[in-house]
Write an enzyme that holds these catalytic residues in place. Sequence first.
Site: not given
Length: 314
Positions: A59, A126, A103
């Site tokens: 990412k 997200d 994460q």
Amino acid sequence: MTPASEPARILDGAALAQRIRAGVGDGCRRLRERRGVVPGLTVVLVGEDAASQIYVRNKEKAARAAGMESHVVRLPTATSERELLGLVGELNADPAVHGILVQLPLPEGIDSQRVIEALDPDKDVDGFHPLNAGRLFAGLPGLLPCTPAGILRLLEHHEIPLAGKRAVVLGRSNIVGKPLALLLLRRNCTVTICHSRTTNLAEIAASADVLVAAIGRPGLVTGEMIKPGAAVVDVGIHRVSEESECRRLYGDDPERLAAVRERGGTLVGDVHPLEARRRAGWLSPVPGGVGPLTIALLLENTLAAAERAATSVH
Ligand code: NAP
């Protein structure tokens, strides 16, 4: 839809992801030139989870390649929830950070939901914050979860008919199954969600014009669960390291067998690749299907968050 006698055509997520990433690169350039703003993405990684380390590195690299400021904050496994919430508060307040991604999974002892709820919803790239989930539910604009948004783009890019079609989503997680079902509903599919308590799962799956498997079970979706000619999206990612399992899923495919023998494993999704290739009209490969799109959509979300922040400040 393609006749079932033809092998399935590929839903090429890797190629689409490249196009999306190039578009994000252009968007970043425009934002820098017009407003002097460089989109900033901060990824927070707590602990040593091996798969997470790889995801996070990818990412960060992808964000940099698109012209963003990208940082990873690495915290030890022993980090407390309070410390993590403190960091989230700092990132929320930092105007150079437009997107925050924590994460998952987080180590035991940290309540992921509490951490997600602490994020500024406008930086929640997200798309997991309840406000963004609620916006999706209500059909309002907001940051969408990356994997489901990527799947929809994949289907649209390949001009898979959606309106009036029967879509079956296998899996009801908050990050894939449920939001995807809502996105398909928005596109006027008739949607059924299946899960571990569903009876007649095979029969329901076999009624789908669009079948999405997000269950986390290697090769569970076999040929008879696929309507001939259906579009099948495989969200699962699993590593196969046993040669017998590789043969069950890929037959005598020399590349896959070589990967198991020489590199210790190959990847497979939730869909049985050989059987699906024979039955489906369209199939997303693993790797090269949904995975690359998840990162591409994360970058799009970050750019969107930065553009929004730039226009609301000036
Ligand atoms: P998850 O949170 O574990 O959810 C799995 C869902 O599948 C649950 O709703 C579960 O039902 C259902 N399920 C499990 N076994 C089943 C069975 N035998 N029959 C029917 N339903 C079953 O998983 P997730 O986070 O949604 O991820 C699913 C898969 O996608 C995983 O392999 C994951 O690694 C992969 N993934 C890939 C990407 C990507 O970018 N490519 C992104 C996210 C996830 P219950 O609710 O009843 O337990």
